[in-house]
Design a protein around this motif. Structure first.
Motif, PDB file in Angstrom:
ATOM      1  N   PHE A   6      33.730  25.698  76.279  1.00  0.00           N
ATOM      2  CA  PHE A   6      34.908  26.513  75.972  1.00  0.00           C
ATOM      3  C   PHE A   6      36.006  25.668  75.325  1.00  0.00           C
ATOM      4  O   PHE A   6      36.272  24.542  75.755  1.00  0.00           O
ATOM      5  CB  PHE A   6      35.477  27.120  77.252  1.00  0.00           C
ATOM      6  CG  PHE A   6      34.733  28.316  77.773  1.00  0.00           C
ATOM      7  CD1 PHE A   6      35.396  29.521  77.986  1.00  0.00           C
ATOM      8  CD2 PHE A   6      33.378  28.257  78.069  1.00  0.00           C
ATOM      9  CE1 PHE A   6      34.728  30.626  78.485  1.00  0.00           C
ATOM     10  CE2 PHE A   6      32.695  29.351  78.570  1.00  0.00           C
ATOM     11  CZ  PHE A   6      33.371  30.543  78.773  1.00  0.00           C
ATOM     12  N   VAL A   7      36.657  26.228  74.313  1.00  0.00           N
ATOM     13  CA  VAL A   7      37.885  25.660  73.766  1.00  0.00           C
ATOM     14  C   VAL A   7      39.026  26.597  74.140  1.00  0.00           C
ATOM     15  O   VAL A   7      38.996  27.792  73.827  1.00  0.00           O
ATOM     16  CB  VAL A   7      37.811  25.497  72.236  1.00  0.00           C
ATOM     17  CG1 VAL A   7      39.175  25.093  71.675  1.00  0.00           C
ATOM     18  CG2 VAL A   7      36.760  24.452  71.869  1.00  0.00           C
ATOM     19  N   CYS A 172      32.277  25.826  62.439  1.00  0.00           N
ATOM     20  CA  CYS A 172      32.931  26.919  63.169  1.00  0.00           C
ATOM     21  C   CYS A 172      32.864  28.184  62.327  1.00  0.00           C
ATOM     22  O   CYS A 172      33.142  28.155  61.129  1.00  0.00           O
ATOM     23  CB  CYS A 172      34.391  26.572  63.467  1.00  0.00           C
ATOM     24  SG  CYS A 172      35.313  27.942  64.229  1.00  0.00           S
ATOM     25  N   ILE A 173      32.483  29.287  62.945  1.00  0.00           N
ATOM     26  CA  ILE A 173      32.620  30.601  62.313  1.00  0.00           C
ATOM     27  C   ILE A 173      33.995  31.104  62.695  1.00  0.00           C
ATOM     28  O   ILE A 173      34.254  31.421  63.861  1.00  0.00           O
ATOM     29  CB  ILE A 173      31.546  31.585  62.793  1.00  0.00           C
ATOM     30  CG1 ILE A 173      30.155  31.020  62.509  1.00  0.00           C
ATOM     31  CG2 ILE A 173      31.736  32.944  62.118  1.00  0.00           C
ATOM     32  CD1 ILE A 173      29.882  30.731  61.053  1.00  0.00           C
ATOM     33  N   LYS A 174      34.908  31.155  61.728  1.00  0.00           N
ATOM     34  CA  LYS A 174      36.298  31.514  61.988  1.00  0.00           C
ATOM     35  C   LYS A 174      36.520  32.984  61.608  1.00  0.00           C
ATOM     36  O   LYS A 174      36.722  33.323  60.437  1.00  0.00           O
ATOM     37  CB  LYS A 174      37.229  30.597  61.191  1.00  0.00           C
ATOM     38  CG  LYS A 174      38.711  30.902  61.339  1.00  0.00           C
ATOM     39  CD  LYS A 174      39.535  29.883  60.557  1.00  0.00           C
ATOM     40  CE  LYS A 174      40.986  30.313  60.425  1.00  0.00           C
ATOM     41  NZ  LYS A 174      41.646  30.522  61.727  1.00  0.00           N
ATOM     42  N   GLU A 201      30.402  26.509  66.664  1.00  0.00           N
ATOM     43  CA  GLU A 201      31.476  27.097  67.467  1.00  0.00           C
ATOM     44  C   GLU A 201      31.859  28.453  66.873  1.00  0.00           C
ATOM     45  O   GLU A 201      31.858  28.630  65.658  1.00  0.00           O
ATOM     46  CB  GLU A 201      32.689  26.166  67.470  1.00  0.00           C
ATOM     47  CG  GLU A 201      33.835  26.605  68.368  1.00  0.00           C
ATOM     48  CD  GLU A 201      34.835  25.489  68.615  1.00  0.00           C
ATOM     49  OE1 GLU A 201      35.945  25.780  69.102  1.00  0.00           O
ATOM     50  OE2 GLU A 201      34.502  24.314  68.326  1.00  0.00           O
ATOM     51  N   ILE A 202      32.184  29.400  67.732  1.00  0.00           N
ATOM     52  CA  ILE A 202      32.567  30.737  67.281  1.00  0.00           C
ATOM     53  C   ILE A 202      34.004  31.005  67.686  1.00  0.00           C
ATOM     54  O   ILE A 202      34.393  30.832  68.848  1.00  0.00           O
ATOM     55  CB  ILE A 202      31.667  31.836  67.881  1.00  0.00           C
ATOM     56  CG1 ILE A 202      30.198  31.468  67.724  1.00  0.00           C
ATOM     57  CG2 ILE A 202      31.966  33.189  67.227  1.00  0.00           C
ATOM     58  CD1 ILE A 202      29.718  31.363  66.303  1.00  0.00           C
ATOM     59  N   HIS A 203      34.787  31.437  66.708  1.00  0.00           N
ATOM     60  CA  HIS A 203      36.196  31.779  66.927  1.00  0.00           C
ATOM     61  C   HIS A 203      36.411  33.206  66.451  1.00  0.00           C
ATOM     62  O   HIS A 203      36.098  33.536  65.304  1.00  0.00           O
ATOM     63  CB  HIS A 203      37.098  30.824  66.145  1.00  0.00           C
ATOM     64  CG  HIS A 203      38.548  31.199  66.165  1.00  0.00           C
ATOM     65  ND1 HIS A 203      39.441  30.677  67.083  1.00  0.00           N
ATOM     66  CD2 HIS A 203      39.274  32.053  65.388  1.00  0.00           C
ATOM     67  CE1 HIS A 203      40.636  31.183  66.864  1.00  0.00           C
ATOM     68  NE2 HIS A 203      40.568  32.026  65.841  1.00  0.00           N
ATOM     69  N   THR A 204      36.939  34.045  67.323  1.00  0.00           N
ATOM     70  CA  THR A 204      37.233  35.418  66.921  1.00  0.00           C
ATOM     71  C   THR A 204      38.517  35.873  67.595  1.00  0.00           C
ATOM     72  O   THR A 204      39.122  35.137  68.379  1.00  0.00           O
ATOM     73  CB  THR A 204      36.070  36.365  67.256  1.00  0.00           C
ATOM     74  OG1 THR A 204      36.300  37.636  66.620  1.00  0.00           O
ATOM     75  CG2 THR A 204      35.932  36.590  68.755  1.00  0.00           C
ATOM     76  N   HIS A 205      38.943  37.081  67.258  1.00  0.00           N
ATOM     77  CA  HIS A 205      40.111  37.706  67.868  1.00  0.00           C
ATOM     78  C   HIS A 205      39.691  39.041  68.452  1.00  0.00           C
ATOM     79  O   HIS A 205      38.781  39.699  67.935  1.00  0.00           O
ATOM     80  CB  HIS A 205      41.229  37.898  66.834  1.00  0.00           C
ATOM     81  CG  HIS A 205      41.853  36.608  66.398  1.00  0.00           C
ATOM     82  ND1 HIS A 205      43.127  36.232  66.751  1.00  0.00           N
ATOM     83  CD2 HIS A 205      41.361  35.586  65.657  1.00  0.00           C
ATOM     84  CE1 HIS A 205      43.404  35.044  66.229  1.00  0.00           C
ATOM     85  NE2 HIS A 205      42.339  34.627  65.555  1.00  0.00           N
ATOM     86  N   ILE A 225      29.617  26.728  71.387  1.00  0.00           N
ATOM     87  CA  ILE A 225      31.004  26.668  71.860  1.00  0.00           C
ATOM     88  C   ILE A 225      31.697  27.971  71.484  1.00  0.00           C
ATOM     89  O   ILE A 225      31.443  28.541  70.412  1.00  0.00           O
ATOM     90  CB  ILE A 225      31.768  25.492  71.207  1.00  0.00           C
ATOM     91  CG1 ILE A 225      30.984  24.188  71.345  1.00  0.00           C
ATOM     92  CG2 ILE A 225      33.165  25.328  71.801  1.00  0.00           C
ATOM     93  CD1 ILE A 225      31.465  23.066  70.426  1.00  0.00           C
ATOM     94  N   ILE A 226      32.587  28.461  72.344  1.00  0.00           N
ATOM     95  CA  ILE A 226      33.393  29.641  72.032  1.00  0.00           C
ATOM     96  C   ILE A 226      34.868  29.332  72.291  1.00  0.00           C
ATOM     97  O   ILE A 226      35.195  28.500  73.130  1.00  0.00           O
ATOM     98  CB  ILE A 226      32.972  30.887  72.840  1.00  0.00           C
ATOM     99  CG1 ILE A 226      33.096  30.629  74.351  1.00  0.00           C
ATOM    100  CG2 ILE A 226      31.563  31.329  72.461  1.00  0.00           C
ATOM    101  CD1 ILE A 226      32.836  31.868  75.209  1.00  0.00           C
TER     102      ILE A 226
END
Length: 463
Positions: A6-7, A172-174, A201-205, A225-226
């Protein structure tokens, strides 16, 4: 059991998304050492809009903020978001500024630099990436995720391969707009992991309501990573809640490395911080809303609220839906740029102007003209030739790397700010944000900096 790390984003994107980056250092300091014990893979603490906000609104030195966080977070990696050649601003900067900034960021405590370009033009990533590697940092290259006729799975796989060839340490998938649906997340991650061995790493909103489901499917497909935000500043325009994702993943048989007891302490602290901002009116309840229209219009949550604010100021709030419907049309005209800073602001402003003026492209900002001229980089698809002709006529379009036309700028900046600058960091602050940095550094060095000259008329009565 597979491990998912986790980040934590509450100190950067979580608070940026919900309180416009107004969280001061005093709200962070009491909990930093507990956060260091939580078991996070990393904490995102810097970059994005934090630098600008520190100077503009909080009267804080952003470099000192980073040093303070590093002093109290001794074990967990610190991460920042960098807009490639835009650094933390809204235009391309000279290579010498990019190189010096990245070097100083790592020297002051950053471990992981997430580098993205709004157009996914990898030429705009190279200088920053080389600087990160040279300074001993971890260079994470980010894919600005969006959907369009050209943004296919093959497009993204090819882009990741290109990033890997450049020397990325991780990918990272932003997903800045929160439009990554569960099925697309599974398919995208599966394809990338089948073609790359780099950590992903996956980054979403959470804007559209899909985020938790997208994370679960991404992890099933092999994501490593998420990005999450502690529950106090989670959901809506922010990331899914750290606690919720920890529980869901551990129940599904994954290990997370997180200490639930420490996570609870972090949440209790930030609940108090959140309530303070709510009482002060700086936490708009709407940022906690779910907005499914994001899936239709591809508009990030922050862009939605910004458009509404602009329309309110003009007395045109009733035209909100018209402007939203115009956004994807403008985006198609301009070659389907992902709606991430600075392109989100540019496309949104153009859509608003098209609607309010009553004529499409009657009014065109300079930034849109520069974009069409190739000064931001290479669009994902061809710009509509008719629109291009309408806006710039027969002017030539530049096809090279935009920063190749920018002369070195550090020495000039150092000369201009030498009266107030004590360090290279001060000069870099000025190079990025001249007006804001001049005011901040001027107030720091001169107690009378803000006092205007007073003209006093003295009448002497002589008899």
């Amino acid at each position: 059991m597979k491990e998912v790390r986790f980040v934590e984003t509450v100190l950067r994107d979580g608070q940026q998304s919900q309180i416009a980056t107004r969280m001061p250092m005093e709200d962070m300091l009491p909990i930093l050492e507990e956060m260091d014990k939580a078991g996070y893979y990393a904490m995102e603490v810097w970059g994005g809009a934090t630098f600008d906000a520190c100077l503009r609104f909080l009267n804080e030195d952003p470099w000192e903020r980073l040093r303070t966080i590093r002093k109290h977070v001794k074990n967990t990696k610190l991460s920042m978001l960098l807009r490639g050649q835009n650094i933390l601003g809204y235009r391309n900067y000279a290579d010498d500024i990019v190189e010096r900034f990245v070097t100083k960021a790592i020297e002051n405590g950053i471990d992981i630099v997430r580098i993205f370009d709004a157009l996914n033009d990898t030429r705009n990533l190279k200088t920053a990436l080389k600087a990160v590697k040279a300074a001993g940092g971890h260079a994470q290259l980010a894919v600005s995720y969006t959907t369009s006729p050209v943004h296919t799975l093959d497009y993204y796989v090819a882009l990741v391969k290109e990033m890997e060839a450049l020397g990325a340490d991780s990918i990272c998938i932003k997903d800045m707009a929160g439009v990554l649906t569960p099925t697309l997340a599974f398919n995208l991650v599966s394809q990338i992991k089948a073609n790359s061995d780099l950590p992903l790493e996956i980054h979403t909103h959470a804007t559209s309501g899909n985020a938790e489901m997208a994370y679960m499917k991404a992890v099933e497909a092999g994501a490593d990573i998420i990005d999450t935000a502690i529950s106090s500043f989670s959901g809506g325009t922010s990331q899914p809640a750290t606690e919720t994702m920890q529980f869901a993943l551990e129940e599904a048989g994954y290990t997370t490395g997180l200490d639930a007891t420490v996570i609870e302490k972090i949440a209790l602290h930030f609940n108090t911080v959140r309530d303070k901002f709510r009482q002060e009116g700086l936490l708009n309840p709407k940022v906690k809303d779910t907005e499914p229209k994001a899936l239709i219009y591809q508009v990030p949550g922050g862009m939605l609220s910004n458009l509404l604010s602009q329309l309110k100021e003009q007395g045109n709030e009733s035209r909100y839906d018209e402007v939203l419907a115009e956004v994807p049309k403008v985006r198609a005209d301009l070659g389907y740029p992902p709606l991430v800073t600075p392109l989100s602001q540019m496309v949104g402003t153009q859509a608003l102007m098209n609607v309010v003026s009553g004529e499409r492209y009657k009014l065109v900002p300079k930034e849109i003209k520069d974009y069409i001229k190739g000064l931001y980089g290479r669009p994902p698809a061809e710009i509509n030739p008719d629109i291009q002709r309408l806006i710039i006529g027969d002017e030539a379009v530049y096809n090279g790397r935009p920063a190749d036309n920018i002369a070195p700028a550090y020495e000039e900046a150092a000369e201009k700010i030498k009266k107030y600058a004590h360090s290279e960091e001060d000069v870099l602050s000025y190079a990025l944000f001249p007006d804001q940095a001049m005011d901040f550094l001027g107030r720091r060095e001169d107690p009378f900096y803000d006092v205007p000259i007073q003209m006093v008329n003295v009448v002497i009565d002589v008899k």
